[in-house]
Design a protein around this motif. Structure first.
Motif, short mmCIF file in Angstrom:
data_model
loop_
_atom_site.label_atom_id
_atom_site.label_comp_id
_atom_site.label_asym_id
_atom_site.label_seq_id
_atom_site.Cartn_x
_atom_site.Cartn_y
_atom_site.Cartn_z
N VAL A 94 0.81 -1.23 0.00
CA VAL A 94 0.00 0.00 0.00
C VAL A 94 0.84 1.27 0.00
O VAL A 94 0.28 2.37 -0.11
CB VAL A 94 -0.96 0.04 1.21
CG1 VAL A 94 -1.86 -1.18 1.21
CG2 VAL A 94 -0.21 0.16 2.54
N ARG A 95 2.15 1.15 0.06
CA ARG A 95 2.96 2.35 0.24
C ARG A 95 2.82 3.34 -0.90
O ARG A 95 2.97 4.55 -0.71
CB ARG A 95 4.43 1.98 0.44
CG ARG A 95 5.08 1.33 -0.76
CD ARG A 95 6.52 0.95 -0.49
NE ARG A 95 7.15 0.35 -1.65
CZ ARG A 95 8.42 -0.04 -1.67
NH1 ARG A 95 9.18 0.12 -0.60
NH2 ARG A 95 8.92 -0.59 -2.78
N ASP A 96 2.55 2.84 -2.14
CA ASP A 96 2.37 3.76 -3.26
C ASP A 96 0.99 3.65 -3.90
O ASP A 96 0.79 4.11 -5.02
CB ASP A 96 3.47 3.55 -4.31
CG ASP A 96 3.46 2.14 -4.88
OD1 ASP A 96 2.73 1.28 -4.33
OD2 ASP A 96 4.17 1.89 -5.87
N LEU A 97 0.03 3.04 -3.18
CA LEU A 97 -1.34 2.99 -3.68
C LEU A 97 -2.06 4.29 -3.36
O LEU A 97 -1.85 4.87 -2.28
CB LEU A 97 -2.11 1.83 -3.05
CG LEU A 97 -1.83 0.40 -3.53
CD1 LEU A 97 -2.78 -0.56 -2.84
CD2 LEU A 97 -1.98 0.29 -5.04
N PRO A 98 -2.96 4.75 -4.24
CA PRO A 98 -3.70 5.98 -3.98
C PRO A 98 -4.87 5.75 -3.02
O PRO A 98 -6.03 5.96 -3.33
CB PRO A 98 -4.20 6.38 -5.38
CG PRO A 98 -4.36 5.08 -6.10
CD PRO A 98 -3.24 4.20 -5.59
N VAL A 99 -4.52 5.28 -1.82
CA VAL A 99 -5.51 5.04 -0.76
C VAL A 99 -4.90 5.54 0.55
O VAL A 99 -3.69 5.75 0.65
CB VAL A 99 -5.87 3.54 -0.63
CG1 VAL A 99 -6.46 3.01 -1.93
CG2 VAL A 99 -4.66 2.71 -0.21
N ARG A 100 -5.77 5.71 1.55
CA ARG A 100 -5.32 6.04 2.89
C ARG A 100 -5.73 4.91 3.82
O ARG A 100 -6.92 4.58 3.92
CB ARG A 100 -5.93 7.36 3.37
CG ARG A 100 -5.37 8.59 2.66
CD ARG A 100 -6.12 9.84 3.05
NE ARG A 100 -7.47 9.84 2.46
CZ ARG A 100 -8.46 10.63 2.87
NH1 ARG A 100 -8.28 11.44 3.91
NH2 ARG A 100 -9.64 10.59 2.27
N VAL A 101 -4.76 4.30 4.47
CA VAL A 101 -5.02 3.24 5.42
C VAL A 101 -4.76 3.78 6.82
O VAL A 101 -3.65 4.23 7.13
CB VAL A 101 -4.12 2.02 5.16
CG1 VAL A 101 -4.41 0.92 6.17
CG2 VAL A 101 -4.32 1.50 3.74
N PRO B 87 -7.94 0.23 -6.68
CA PRO B 87 -6.47 0.31 -6.82
C PRO B 87 -5.79 -1.02 -6.49
O PRO B 87 -4.77 -1.36 -7.10
CB PRO B 87 -6.08 1.40 -5.83
CG PRO B 87 -7.31 2.22 -5.64
CD PRO B 87 -8.45 1.26 -5.75
N PHE B 88 -6.32 -1.76 -5.53
CA PHE B 88 -5.76 -3.08 -5.23
C PHE B 88 -5.90 -4.00 -6.44
O PHE B 88 -4.97 -4.71 -6.81
CB PHE B 88 -6.46 -3.70 -4.02
CG PHE B 88 -6.04 -3.12 -2.70
CD1 PHE B 88 -4.96 -3.65 -2.01
CD2 PHE B 88 -6.72 -2.06 -2.13
CE1 PHE B 88 -4.56 -3.13 -0.78
CE2 PHE B 88 -6.35 -1.53 -0.91
CZ PHE B 88 -5.25 -2.06 -0.23
N GLY C 242 -0.18 4.26 3.04
CA GLY C 242 -0.70 4.55 1.71
C GLY C 242 -0.24 5.90 1.19
O GLY C 242 0.23 6.75 1.95
N ALA C 243 -0.41 6.09 -0.12
CA ALA C 243 0.05 7.31 -0.78
C ALA C 243 -1.10 8.25 -1.11
O ALA C 243 -0.90 9.24 -1.81
CB ALA C 243 0.81 6.95 -2.05
N GLY C 244 -2.31 7.95 -0.68
CA GLY C 244 -3.46 8.77 -1.02
C GLY C 244 -3.52 10.07 -0.24
O GLY C 244 -3.14 10.12 0.93
N GLY C 245 -4.04 11.08 -0.90
CA GLY C 245 -4.26 12.36 -0.26
C GLY C 245 -5.73 12.58 0.03
O GLY C 245 -6.54 11.65 -0.03
N PRO C 246 -6.11 13.82 0.35
CA PRO C 246 -7.50 14.12 0.61
C PRO C 246 -8.38 13.72 -0.58
O PRO C 246 -8.02 13.92 -1.73
CB PRO C 246 -7.50 15.63 0.81
CG PRO C 246 -6.11 15.96 1.24
CD PRO C 246 -5.23 14.99 0.52
N GLY C 247 -9.51 13.12 -0.28
CA GLY C 247 -10.43 12.71 -1.33
C GLY C 247 -10.23 11.30 -1.82
O GLY C 247 -11.06 10.78 -2.58
N THR C 248 -9.12 10.65 -1.44
CA THR C 248 -8.90 9.26 -1.84
C THR C 248 -9.60 8.34 -0.85
O THR C 248 -9.87 8.72 0.29
CB THR C 248 -7.40 8.93 -1.89
OG1 THR C 248 -6.81 9.25 -0.62
CG2 THR C 248 -6.71 9.72 -2.99
N PRO C 249 -9.92 7.11 -1.27
CA PRO C 249 -10.66 6.20 -0.39
C PRO C 249 -9.88 5.87 0.87
O PRO C 249 -8.65 5.77 0.85
CB PRO C 249 -10.90 4.97 -1.26
CG PRO C 249 -9.94 5.07 -2.39
CD PRO C 249 -9.71 6.53 -2.61
#
Length: 421
Positions: free
Chosen positions: A48-55, A113-114, A64-71
């Motif tokens: 998940v380190r470069d997925l556009p999600v927030r864990v 993204p997964f 995760g690499a997701g910012g505001p608005g990402t799942p």
């Protein structure tokens, strides 16, 4: 869309109730496997380190690499989550959702993204170890004549009323074909059915065999075109409701529904159609399936199938694996690749290709609509005797499938074939 996972408890990070032991034996208690859990946690962090999600882990750590608005994925019980992943990642991830170990702001958005990086989530050096640690499909779930009947029973005989609460009025349980944004699902399903019937050349006087009745929508549509239809199913529940719907349409004299395995069918037909049934055949039985299509089609006749597919390399890599989908949704199932379909057609039939069309994005939209209807009708589903764990299981299944089609990992094709005359 509001989901269970986006409710107040999830937003506040509070734990969800655990599954009832009497209905879901062993699911409430995560397995204990410290070494595997340690490995699973590090692999998950890497994935998940470069997925556009927030864990968000309980305790405040963010991955995760997701910012505001990402799942957002909220891991409410990290210990249980990683122990389930360590014990069996292909089953544990979904079971962990069922058990309430994690939740999501919008499930399909999170899973997409997964799915898009499915082949790269585990580092390649470790993928070679897959066959040493992963479970294989149980012998009891092989799609022999008896095994296929039991596999189908576990899914399609759950409850006709359950399916009616999330399908459209045509009771069609396969990908629709939309022509415009906002189009009615039932209209899109009729277009899909007409597409298959057009590929098969079905019209006035056609003697048609359908392998996989569903709840009768295609048989009814074909009979309305003037065809004489024989439809095969191995689900008693589906047969009963399909015959009721056929009678209500005034078409009982044109349609015969048989409780019969496709391998036991006899006769010759002008056209044979099969919509999203090949996924339940089993890889070792594909030659029998295609040779049966060939045997039942008269010289000069046509065959049309609709098939969910996956990339050929992924099919080969995962063919023997036992996954969450096998355990809880479709025992014995496997999606073919286009390459495997082509090879079986060449080697086991006298059929030749006559056309094909992809409908993958249409399936993603179909699944989203089914999930929305399922969740909106949950109070009525619950009245049928299904509990909250079933709700999370079914929500995960529909969202997981939608993510597969949204990412392109899965596709679905209508394929036309003709037999030499």
């Amino acid at each position: 869309m509001t989901t269970l996972s986006a409710g107040p408890a999830a937003k506040a990070g509070r734990e969800l109730p655990r599954p009832a032991e009497q209905r879901w034996p062993g699911l409430a208690t995560a397995p204990h496997s410290p070494v595997r859990a340690w490995v699973a946690e590090r692999l998950f962090r890497h994935a998940v380190r470069d997925l556009p999600v927030r864990v968000l882990l309980a305790g405040g750590e963010r991955l995760g690499a997701g910012g505001p608005g990402t799942p957002v994925m909220r891991v409410l019980r990290p210990r249980d989550f990683f122990h389930r992943l360590g014990a069996d990642a292909k089953i544990g991830f979904g079971e962990s959702y069922m058990a309430g170990d994690w939740t999501a702001s919008e499930l399909a958005d999170l899973l997409t993204p997964f799915a898009a990086r499915m082949s790269r989530l585990i580092p390649k050096p470790l993928q070679a170890l897959r066959h040493w640690v992963e479970r294989t499909q149980p012998v009891a779930e092989k799609n022999t004549v008896d095994g296929a009947r039991e596999n189908i029973h576990r899914h399609y005989d759950l409850s006709n009323e359950l399916f009616s609460l999330f399908l459209d009025p045509s009771m069609t349980y396969s990908a629709a074909w939309f022509a415009a944004d906002g189009e009615d699902l039932e209209l899109a399903q009729h277009r899909k059915i007409d597409g298959i019937l057009d590929y098969a050349g079905v019209g006035q006087g056609t003697r048609l065999l359908e392998i996989g009745t569903g709840w009768g929508a295609l048989a009814i549509r074909a009979a309305q075109r003037g065809a004489e239809v024989t439809s095969l199913t191995i689900s008693p529940e589906q047969k009963q409701l399909a015959e009721q719907r056929i009678a209500a349409a005034g078409l009982s004299e044109r349609i015969t529904v048989r409780l019969q395995d496709y391998r036991q069918a006899e006769g010759g037909y002008d056209a044979v159609v099969s919509v999203e049934m090949i996924e339940a055949v089993g890889r070792e039985f594909w030659p029998v399936y295609f040779s049966t299509l060939n045997r039942l089609t008269r010289p000069g006749g046509r065959v049309a199938i609709q098939a969910i597919t996956m990339p050929h390399d992924r099919m080969l890599a995962t063919a023997a694996g036992y996954t969450w989908i096998h355990k809880y949704i479709f025992p014995g199932g496997i999606c073919p690749s286009l390459e495997s379909i082509g090879r079986n057609v060449r080697e086991d039939t006298e059929l030749t290709g006559a056309g094909r069309r992809p409908l993958g994005p249409h399936y993603a939209r179909t699944l989203r609509l089914w999930r929305e209807r399922f969740l909106a009708n949950w109070p009525r589903v619950e009245q049928l005797g299904f509990d909250r764990t079933f709700r999370r299981m079914w929500e995960f299944y529909l969202a997981y499938s939608e993510a597969g089609f949204r990412s392109g990992y899965l596709n679905v094709w209508q394929i036309a074939l003709s037999r030499k005359g």
